[in-house]
Design a protein around this motif. Structure first.
Motif, PDB file in Angstrom:
ATOM      1  N   LEU A 207       9.594 -15.361  34.005  1.00 16.97           N
ATOM      2  CA  LEU A 207       9.634 -15.547  32.554  1.00 16.97           C
ATOM      3  C   LEU A 207       8.252 -15.668  31.901  1.00 16.97           C
ATOM      4  O   LEU A 207       8.010 -15.045  30.858  1.00 16.97           O
ATOM      5  CB  LEU A 207      10.492 -16.762  32.207  1.00 16.97           C
ATOM      6  CG  LEU A 207      11.986 -16.624  32.498  1.00 16.97           C
ATOM      7  CD1 LEU A 207      12.724 -17.905  32.113  1.00 16.97           C
ATOM      8  CD2 LEU A 207      12.572 -15.427  31.756  1.00 16.97           C
ATOM      9  N   PRO A 208       7.306 -16.460  32.442  1.00 17.39           N
ATOM     10  CA  PRO A 208       6.012 -16.571  31.750  1.00 17.39           C
ATOM     11  C   PRO A 208       5.326 -15.232  31.518  1.00 17.39           C
ATOM     12  O   PRO A 208       4.877 -14.942  30.398  1.00 17.39           O
ATOM     13  CB  PRO A 208       5.198 -17.472  32.685  1.00 17.39           C
ATOM     14  CG  PRO A 208       6.217 -18.297  33.400  1.00 17.39           C
ATOM     15  CD  PRO A 208       7.377 -17.378  33.600  1.00 17.39           C
ATOM     16  N   CYS A 209       5.264 -14.394  32.555  1.00 20.70           N
ATOM     17  CA  CYS A 209       4.596 -13.098  32.393  1.00 20.70           C
ATOM     18  C   CYS A 209       5.431 -12.118  31.578  1.00 20.70           C
ATOM     19  O   CYS A 209       4.883 -11.239  30.902  1.00 20.70           O
ATOM     20  CB  CYS A 209       4.259 -12.497  33.762  1.00 20.70           C
ATOM     21  SG  CYS A 209       2.760 -13.191  34.486  1.00 20.70           S
ATOM     22  N   THR A 210       6.739 -12.259  31.627  1.00 22.72           N
ATOM     23  CA  THR A 210       7.610 -11.395  30.820  1.00 22.72           C
ATOM     24  C   THR A 210       7.388 -11.666  29.332  1.00 22.72           C
ATOM     25  O   THR A 210       7.428 -10.740  28.512  1.00 22.72           O
ATOM     26  CB  THR A 210       9.084 -11.632  31.189  1.00 22.72           C
ATOM     27  OG1 THR A 210       9.262 -11.417  32.590  1.00 22.72           O
ATOM     28  CG2 THR A 210       9.992 -10.689  30.420  1.00 22.72           C
ATOM     29  N   ILE A 211       7.142 -12.919  28.978  1.00 20.30           N
ATOM     30  CA  ILE A 211       6.847 -13.275  27.589  1.00 20.30           C
ATOM     31  C   ILE A 211       5.404 -12.968  27.243  1.00 20.30           C
ATOM     32  O   ILE A 211       5.079 -12.588  26.114  1.00 20.30           O
ATOM     33  CB  ILE A 211       7.146 -14.769  27.346  1.00 20.30           C
ATOM     34  CG1 ILE A 211       8.624 -15.072  27.633  1.00 20.30           C
ATOM     35  CG2 ILE A 211       6.802 -15.181  25.918  1.00 20.30           C
ATOM     36  CD1 ILE A 211       8.953 -16.553  27.659  1.00 20.30           C
ATOM     37  N   LEU A 212       4.509 -13.098  28.235  1.00 14.24           N
ATOM     38  CA  LEU A 212       3.073 -12.880  27.993  1.00 14.24           C
ATOM     39  C   LEU A 212       2.778 -11.459  27.525  1.00 14.24           C
ATOM     40  O   LEU A 212       1.972 -11.255  26.603  1.00 14.24           O
ATOM     41  CB  LEU A 212       2.289 -13.181  29.275  1.00 14.24           C
ATOM     42  CG  LEU A 212       0.791 -12.873  29.257  1.00 14.24           C
ATOM     43  CD1 LEU A 212       0.066 -13.734  28.231  1.00 14.24           C
ATOM     44  CD2 LEU A 212       0.185 -13.061  30.651  1.00 14.24           C
ATOM     45  N   ILE A 213       3.402 -10.469  28.142  1.00 13.32           N
ATOM     46  CA  ILE A 213       3.068  -9.069  27.839  1.00 13.32           C
ATOM     47  C   ILE A 213       3.253  -8.738  26.354  1.00 13.32           C
ATOM     48  O   ILE A 213       2.311  -8.258  25.709  1.00 13.32           O
ATOM     49  CB  ILE A 213       3.870  -8.110  28.741  1.00 13.32           C
ATOM     50  CG1 ILE A 213       3.390  -8.236  30.190  1.00 13.32           C
ATOM     51  CG2 ILE A 213       3.715  -6.660  28.267  1.00 13.32           C
ATOM     52  CD1 ILE A 213       4.175  -7.395  31.191  1.00 13.32           C
ATOM     53  N   PRO A 214       4.428  -8.973  25.748  1.00 11.56           N
ATOM     54  CA  PRO A 214       4.530  -8.687  24.310  1.00 11.56           C
ATOM     55  C   PRO A 214       3.651  -9.616  23.465  1.00 11.56           C
ATOM     56  O   PRO A 214       3.153  -9.218  22.413  1.00 11.56           O
ATOM     57  CB  PRO A 214       6.012  -8.894  23.998  1.00 11.56           C
ATOM     58  CG  PRO A 214       6.530  -9.757  25.094  1.00 11.56           C
ATOM     59  CD  PRO A 214       5.742  -9.399  26.293  1.00 11.56           C
ATOM     60  N   GLY A 215       3.443 -10.845  23.921  1.00 12.24           N
ATOM     61  CA  GLY A 215       2.610 -11.775  23.161  1.00 12.24           C
ATOM     62  C   GLY A 215       1.180 -11.303  23.017  1.00 12.24           C
ATOM     63  O   GLY A 215       0.527 -11.566  21.994  1.00 12.24           O
ATOM     64  N   LEU A 216       0.673 -10.573  24.011  1.00 16.16           N
ATOM     65  CA  LEU A 216      -0.711 -10.093  23.964  1.00 16.16           C
ATOM     66  C   LEU A 216      -0.949  -9.104  22.826  1.00 16.16           C
ATOM     67  O   LEU A 216      -2.091  -8.923  22.390  1.00 16.16           O
ATOM     68  CB  LEU A 216      -1.088  -9.444  25.306  1.00 16.16           C
ATOM     69  CG  LEU A 216      -1.260 -10.419  26.487  1.00 16.16           C
ATOM     70  CD1 LEU A 216      -1.402  -9.649  27.786  1.00 16.16           C
ATOM     71  CD2 LEU A 216      -2.473 -11.321  26.266  1.00 16.16           C
ATOM     72  N   PHE A 217       0.098  -8.450  22.340  1.00 15.45           N
ATOM     73  CA  PHE A 217      -0.058  -7.497  21.248  1.00 15.45           C
ATOM     74  C   PHE A 217      -0.270  -8.179  19.893  1.00 15.45           C
ATOM     75  O   PHE A 217      -0.585  -7.517  18.913  1.00 15.45           O
ATOM     76  CB  PHE A 217       1.167  -6.577  21.172  1.00 15.45           C
ATOM     77  CG  PHE A 217       1.206  -5.536  22.250  1.00 15.45           C
ATOM     78  CD1 PHE A 217       0.500  -4.350  22.121  1.00 15.45           C
ATOM     79  CD2 PHE A 217       1.930  -5.754  23.412  1.00 15.45           C
ATOM     80  CE1 PHE A 217       0.525  -3.389  23.115  1.00 15.45           C
ATOM     81  CE2 PHE A 217       1.965  -4.800  24.424  1.00 15.45           C
ATOM     82  CZ  PHE A 217       1.260  -3.610  24.274  1.00 15.45           C
ATOM     83  N   PHE A 218      -0.115  -9.486  19.850  1.00 11.44           N
ATOM     84  CA  PHE A 218      -0.247 -10.210  18.588  1.00 11.44           C
ATOM     85  C   PHE A 218      -1.504 -11.076  18.518  1.00 11.44           C
ATOM     86  O   PHE A 218      -1.655 -11.862  17.592  1.00 11.44           O
ATOM     87  CB  PHE A 218       0.997 -11.080  18.358  1.00 11.44           C
ATOM     88  CG  PHE A 218       2.244 -10.276  18.147  1.00 11.44           C
ATOM     89  CD1 PHE A 218       2.579  -9.819  16.882  1.00 11.44           C
ATOM     90  CD2 PHE A 218       3.070  -9.960  19.215  1.00 11.44           C
ATOM     91  CE1 PHE A 218       3.724  -9.063  16.687  1.00 11.44           C
ATOM     92  CE2 PHE A 218       4.210  -9.203  19.030  1.00 11.44           C
ATOM     93  CZ  PHE A 218       4.541  -8.758  17.759  1.00 11.44           C
TER      94      PHE A 218
END
Length: 486
Positions: A207-218
């Motif tokens: 879960l942490p990395c799954t959320i991290l990937i889209p978060g990096l675009f912001f």
């Protein structure tokens, strides 16, 4: 190793990683249209939001470290593994992290800090999937190696990114979020491991990395990296977003430009040039702190905490291990509060001195237990004292030695050798972590008192090292810190 010249084609390959999302576009195109109520004007809010997103990486780091403790019995039973085979599974994350550490500097220099974190997240997700679907040791080992590789990149990139985006008066506290997130990840693995079976726990690990990937675009890319790459417009827009649209960033822009001008991105850094004091001295401090962090024995204590507590006479070792994780989180939270107030150097001295005293207490307790009767009150008291000493050791570690070496490493390394030197320092940290983890159980079987005495001596040396060589970096610009080594 050297830093290669950047071509226009190479820069085009990096474009997907340079996208900074809606904040970036708003900062570069619409800053004049922002109303006074827009919260992004506040530098602390925008920087803290960025830090909270990248902190998902260290949470993944901690979850990987903590996963092997609550799952040992279930995995060895379900897959028919021996104790030595499971020990190999636990240590493979360190091996993967060493490989990731070697690559981390060059990856982050080529595709940027955000791109590096995206690359690190992918093997982490694949690794957790491999573990969750494992039917024998092969998938289990492959998954652990992939996780370790991603963690090796994360452990270098996150503190560097935070130090490069944070205002100098907030850099220490925000940098401590890295270690705080690691301890939160460890505690989550311990606690969740009490309630869910190991395959589901592996799925939760994604879960942490799954959320991290889209978060990096912001979030914006590191302005210092953009400046080094010669992307002037992107660099200034990124810095403006981080500092707030009403903030005058001209002074900081000029400081960064001067620093970049003195260390051209096209310059080639060879190992021979590391003989210059401005390179070898900060590199020695960075490696020294990260090596001494692991030589304190913290990984051995945490990895075999259940065994240590059982030896001390604690009946519920799993609950005690969860309590130890909670102590880590609380003590690291204290560091986050004090590091920009009291300074890095003072906290390092207090932390290493506290660890030295705590380990002395533990070593003395185990030594005296050999001469006490198991039925005596004195024996039971010594068991309690040894547990208190272990908890105090973990608490004082988290107060300074846990977080601050990563902060100082990211602050003192000159920007033109940060990739090379950062890889070396991170590799050294993970190599010593692997050595300590592999030898701790053997040492504890040999002598508990002797093991903690060795760790105590090394912590005492840390006090000397910090006192004599480590500079104070609190409240100083990165460029000012790096210039002081010339």
């Amino acid at each position: 190793m050297s830093f290669r010249d950047e071509s226009e084609e190479g820069r085009d390959l990096r474009k997907p990683f340079l996208h900074t999302g809606s904040w970036y576009r708003m900062g570069s195109r619409q800053s004049s249209m922002m109303g006074s109520s827009q919260v992004i004007r506040d530098s602390s809010i925008s920087v803290v939001a960025c830090v909270l997103i990248v902190a998902l990486g260290p949470i993944q780091f901690g979850f990987t470290s903590g996963y092997s403790s609550p799952t040992q019995t279930a995995i060895t039973s379900d897959l028919g593994l021996s104790v030595s085979e499971y020990s190999l599974f636990g240590s493979l994350s360190n091996v993967g992290a060493m490989v990731g550490a070697i690559a981390s500097g060059q990856i982050s220099e080529y595709v940027g800090r955000k791109g590096s974190l995206m690359i690190a997240a992918i093997p982490n997700i694949i690794g957790w999937l491999a573990i969750s679907f494992a039917r024998d040791y092969s998938f289990l080992y492959m998954g652990r190696l992939l996780e370790g590789f991603g963690v090796g990149i994360i452990s270098y990139t996150v503190p560097v990114y935070i130090s490069e985006i944070a205002p100098q008066n907030m850099r220490g506290g925000l940098g401590s979020v890295n270690q705080l997130s690691v301890t939160i990840g460890i505690m989550l693995a311990y606690v969740l491991g009490l309630f869910v079976e190991w395959r589901i726990l592996a799925v939760l690990g994604m879960l942490p990395c799954t959320i991290l990937i889209p978060g990096l675009f912001f979030i914006p890319e590191s302005p210092r990296w953009l400046a080094k790459m010669g992307m002037t417009e992107e660099f200034e827009a990124s810095l403006q977003v981080l500092r707030g649209f009403d903030t005058d960033i001209s002074v900081e822009v000029n400081e960064i430009k001067r620093s970049v001008a003195s260390t051209s991105k096209r310059s080639t850094i060879r190992f021979a040039e590391l003989k210059q004091r401005r390179y070898w001295f900060p590199l020695t401090i960075g490696i020294g702190l990260l090596v001494l962090q692991q030589l304190s024995g913290i990984n051995g204590v945490l990895f075999y905490s259940s065994t240590i507590f059982e030896t001390a006479g604690v009946t519920s070792s799993n609950a005690a291990t969860c309590g130890l994780g909670a102590v880590q989180v609380l003590a690291t939270g204290v560091t986050l509060w004090f590091v920009d107030r009291s300074g890095r150097r003072l906290l390092l001295i207090i932390s290493s001195s506290g660890m030295t005293v705590s380990l002395l207490i533990v070593a003395a307790s185990f030594y005296l237990k050999d001469f006490a009767s198991e039925d005596s009150t004195f024996y039971n008291v010594l068991g309690i004292v040894s547990v208190v000493g272990v908890v105090a050791m973990v608490a004082t570690f988290s107060l300074g030695i846990g977080a601050i070496p990563w902060i100082i490493m990211s602050e003192i390394l000159p920007i033109n050798i940060k990739g090379l030197a950062g890889s070396i320092a991170t590799l050294a940290n993970w190599f010593i972590a692997w050595v300590v983890t592999m030898t701790a159980n053997l040492l504890l079987d040999w002598s508990s008192a002797g093991t903690f005495t060795i760790y105590m001596v090394l912590c005492a040396f840390t006090v000397v090292f910090v006192t004599l060589w480590v500079p104070e970096t609190k409240g100083r610009a990165l460029e000012e810190i790096q210039f002081s080594f010339r």
